[in-house]
Design a protein around this motif. Structure first.
Motif, PDB file in Angstrom:
ATOM      1  N   VAL A  26     -13.809  45.989 -67.075  1.00  0.00           N
ATOM      2  CA  VAL A  26     -13.948  47.437 -66.862  1.00  0.00           C
ATOM      3  C   VAL A  26     -14.925  48.026 -67.877  1.00  0.00           C
ATOM      4  CG1 VAL A  26     -12.743  49.666 -66.968  1.00  0.00           C
ATOM      5  CG2 VAL A  26     -11.692  47.739 -65.786  1.00  0.00           C
ATOM      6  N   TYR A  27     -14.775  47.629 -69.140  1.00  0.00           N
ATOM      7  CA  TYR A  27     -15.666  48.116 -70.200  1.00  0.00           C
ATOM      8  C   TYR A  27     -17.120  47.812 -69.845  1.00  0.00           C
ATOM      9  CZ  TYR A  27     -17.826  48.527 -74.826  1.00  0.00           C
ATOM     10  OH  TYR A  27     -18.636  48.871 -75.861  1.00  0.00           O
ATOM     11  N   ARG A  69     -14.454  55.864 -77.025  1.00  0.00           N
ATOM     12  CA  ARG A  69     -14.770  56.513 -75.749  1.00  0.00           C
ATOM     13  C   ARG A  69     -14.171  55.759 -74.568  1.00  0.00           C
ATOM     14  NH1 ARG A  69     -21.018  57.796 -75.468  1.00  0.00           N
ATOM     15  NH2 ARG A  69     -21.233  56.231 -77.100  1.00  0.00           N
ATOM     16  N   PHE A  70     -14.204  54.427 -74.640  1.00  0.00           N
ATOM     17  CA  PHE A  70     -13.632  53.628 -73.553  1.00  0.00           C
ATOM     18  C   PHE A  70     -12.127  53.870 -73.453  1.00  0.00           C
ATOM     19  CE2 PHE A  70     -11.403  49.803 -72.149  1.00  0.00           C
ATOM     20  CZ  PHE A  70     -11.885  49.735 -70.853  1.00  0.00           C
ATOM     21  N   LEU A  71     -11.436  53.823 -74.566  1.00  0.00           N
ATOM     22  CA  LEU A  71      -9.987  54.023 -74.550  1.00  0.00           C
ATOM     23  C   LEU A  71      -9.629  55.423 -74.067  1.00  0.00           C
ATOM     24  CD1 LEU A  71      -9.127  52.176 -77.879  1.00  0.00           C
ATOM     25  CD2 LEU A  71      -8.586  51.404 -75.556  1.00  0.00           C
ATOM     26  N   GLN A  72     -10.408  56.417 -74.468  1.00  0.00           N
ATOM     27  CA  GLN A  72     -10.163  57.776 -73.999  1.00  0.00           C
ATOM     28  C   GLN A  72     -10.411  57.885 -72.496  1.00  0.00           C
ATOM     29  OE1 GLN A  72     -12.768  59.821 -76.736  1.00  0.00           O
ATOM     30  NE2 GLN A  72     -11.084  60.291 -78.156  1.00  0.00           N
ATOM     31  N   SER A  73     -11.388  57.136 -71.985  1.00  0.00           N
ATOM     32  CA  SER A  73     -11.656  57.160 -70.540  1.00  0.00           C
ATOM     33  C   SER A  73     -10.518  56.512 -69.756  1.00  0.00           C
ATOM     34  CB  SER A  73     -12.984  56.463 -70.219  1.00  0.00           C
ATOM     35  OG  SER A  73     -12.839  55.052 -70.270  1.00  0.00           O
ATOM     36  N   GLY A  96      -7.476  57.230 -70.396  1.00  0.00           N
ATOM     37  CA  GLY A  96      -6.380  58.192 -70.483  1.00  0.00           C
ATOM     38  C   GLY A  96      -5.521  58.030 -71.724  1.00  0.00           C
ATOM     39  N   LEU A  97      -6.050  57.389 -72.754  1.00  0.00           N
ATOM     40  CA  LEU A  97      -5.290  57.182 -73.986  1.00  0.00           C
ATOM     41  C   LEU A  97      -5.725  58.171 -75.062  1.00  0.00           C
ATOM     42  CD1 LEU A  97      -5.430  53.272 -74.160  1.00  0.00           C
ATOM     43  CD2 LEU A  97      -3.531  54.695 -73.368  1.00  0.00           C
ATOM     44  N   GLU A  98      -4.760  58.626 -75.855  1.00  0.00           N
ATOM     45  CA  GLU A  98      -5.041  59.461 -77.020  1.00  0.00           C
ATOM     46  C   GLU A  98      -5.010  58.539 -78.237  1.00  0.00           C
ATOM     47  OE1 GLU A  98      -2.738  62.838 -79.588  1.00  0.00           O
ATOM     48  OE2 GLU A  98      -2.524  62.915 -77.410  1.00  0.00           O
ATOM     49  N   ILE A  99      -6.141  58.397 -78.898  1.00  0.00           N
ATOM     50  CA  ILE A  99      -6.272  57.450 -80.003  1.00  0.00           C
ATOM     51  C   ILE A  99      -5.535  57.965 -81.234  1.00  0.00           C
ATOM     52  CG2 ILE A  99      -7.879  56.157 -81.463  1.00  0.00           C
ATOM     53  CD1 ILE A  99      -8.116  55.633 -78.400  1.00  0.00           C
ATOM     54  N   ILE A 100      -4.666  57.128 -81.765  1.00  0.00           N
ATOM     55  CA  ILE A 100      -3.992  57.440 -83.023  1.00  0.00           C
ATOM     56  C   ILE A 100      -4.741  56.764 -84.165  1.00  0.00           C
ATOM     57  CG2 ILE A 100      -1.859  57.137 -84.355  1.00  0.00           C
ATOM     58  CD1 ILE A 100      -0.385  57.203 -81.615  1.00  0.00           C
ATOM     59  N   LYS A 101      -5.070  55.488 -83.970  1.00  0.00           N
ATOM     60  CA  LYS A 101      -5.763  54.734 -85.008  1.00  0.00           C
ATOM     61  C   LYS A 101      -6.583  53.633 -84.337  1.00  0.00           C
ATOM     62  CE  LYS A 101      -3.512  51.732 -87.762  1.00  0.00           C
ATOM     63  NZ  LYS A 101      -2.614  51.229 -88.804  1.00  0.00           N
ATOM     64  N   PHE A 152     -17.216  57.793 -69.996  1.00  0.00           N
ATOM     65  CA  PHE A 152     -17.678  56.712 -70.872  1.00  0.00           C
ATOM     66  C   PHE A 152     -19.032  56.246 -70.379  1.00  0.00           C
ATOM     67  CE2 PHE A 152     -17.997  52.065 -71.354  1.00  0.00           C
ATOM     68  CZ  PHE A 152     -18.068  52.012 -72.721  1.00  0.00           C
ATOM     69  N   GLU A 153     -20.040  56.541 -71.131  1.00  0.00           N
ATOM     70  CA  GLU A 153     -21.390  56.065 -70.807  1.00  0.00           C
ATOM     71  C   GLU A 153     -22.105  55.719 -72.092  1.00  0.00           C
ATOM     72  OE1 GLU A 153     -23.847  58.390 -68.260  1.00  0.00           O
ATOM     73  OE2 GLU A 153     -22.150  59.023 -67.057  1.00  0.00           O
ATOM     74  N   LYS A 154     -22.977  54.728 -71.987  1.00  0.00           N
ATOM     75  CA  LYS A 154     -23.780  54.358 -73.146  1.00  0.00           C
ATOM     76  C   LYS A 154     -25.172  54.959 -72.967  1.00  0.00           C
ATOM     77  CE  LYS A 154     -23.629  49.863 -73.247  1.00  0.00           C
ATOM     78  NZ  LYS A 154     -23.573  48.461 -73.640  1.00  0.00           N
ATOM     79  N   SER A 155     -25.767  55.398 -74.062  1.00  0.00           N
ATOM     80  CA  SER A 155     -27.126  55.889 -74.002  1.00  0.00           C
ATOM     81  C   SER A 155     -28.070  54.702 -73.831  1.00  0.00           C
ATOM     82  CB  SER A 155     -27.470  56.649 -75.286  1.00  0.00           C
ATOM     83  OG  SER A 155     -27.535  55.743 -76.374  1.00  0.00           O
ATOM     84  N   ASN A 156     -29.317  54.969 -73.465  1.00  0.00           N
ATOM     85  CA  ASN A 156     -30.297  53.889 -73.302  1.00  0.00           C
ATOM     86  C   ASN A 156     -30.467  53.097 -74.591  1.00  0.00           C
ATOM     87  OD1 ASN A 156     -30.756  54.504 -70.655  1.00  0.00           O
ATOM     88  ND2 ASN A 156     -32.517  55.819 -71.071  1.00  0.00           N
TER      89      ASN A 156
END
Length: 175
Positions: free
Chosen positions: A119-120, A45-49, A51-56, A1-5
């Motif tokens: 954390v975010y 991206r944060f939720l995936q980082s 360890g979660l699999e996004i359903i909705k 999880f990273e944000k671009s500039n």
């Protein structure tokens, strides 16, 4: 999880949006929750980082409010969290992982949301004092300013421990 500039520059100009999500944990358990993020892609991206699999995931409606009212962290909980963070940092655990541990340990949704918010913001590149500030009035100004000083000196673990002692003495005096 990273944000671009570009995302970082834009994020400083706008408030976070409120999303609700449904996701699957690594053990297969389905969970629901809320997350504040600058856009849906960063929320995903944060939720995936985590360890979660996004359903909705979707924007919360204006009338869809949090029922957690009031300050979700009292003085004794703050003391415990500060002491835990100091211990984790001294043990060599990174700050982000230390706050993640606190989030996993809590059973209160309001506290979990605060820790997830920290954390975010840490993963987005903010320093700890800024991440605390972004949580609104949850954390005392003195704590935030002491953390800001500690970040400059590189002595965050000691400052967190001293602040835990300070707030413990205040809590004892109140009782």
């Amino acid at each position: 999880f990273e944000k671009s500039n570009e995302e970082v520059r834009n994020a400083d100009l706008i408030d976070k949006l409120h999303f609700k999500y449904q996701a699957k944990k690594e053990d297969g358990k389905i969970i629901k929750g809320n997350i504040d993020a600058y856009n849906v892609d960063l929320a995903r991206r944060f939720l995936q980082s985590q360890g979660l699999e996004i359903i909705k995931i979707e924007l919360r409606k204006k009338y869809d409010i949090d029922l957690n009212i009031g300050n979700p962290i009292n003085t004794s909980e703050l003391c415990f969290a500060l002491a835990q963070l100091a211990t984790y940092l001294r043990a060599g655990i990174t700050l982000v992982d230390s706050v993640r541990i606190l989030a996993k340990q809590t059973e209160k949704p309001a506290k979990k949301k605060i820790y997830d918010g920290i954390v975010y913001d840490l993963l987005a590149g903010d320093n700890f004092s800024t991440a605390l500030t972004k949580q609104g009035t949850v954390f005392p100004k003195l704590l935030i300013n002491m953390c800001k000083s500690a970040e400059l000196t590189g002595d965050l673990a000691n400052v967190l421990e001293e602040m835990a002692d300070y707030y413990t003495s205040i809590d004892t005096t109140k009782k």
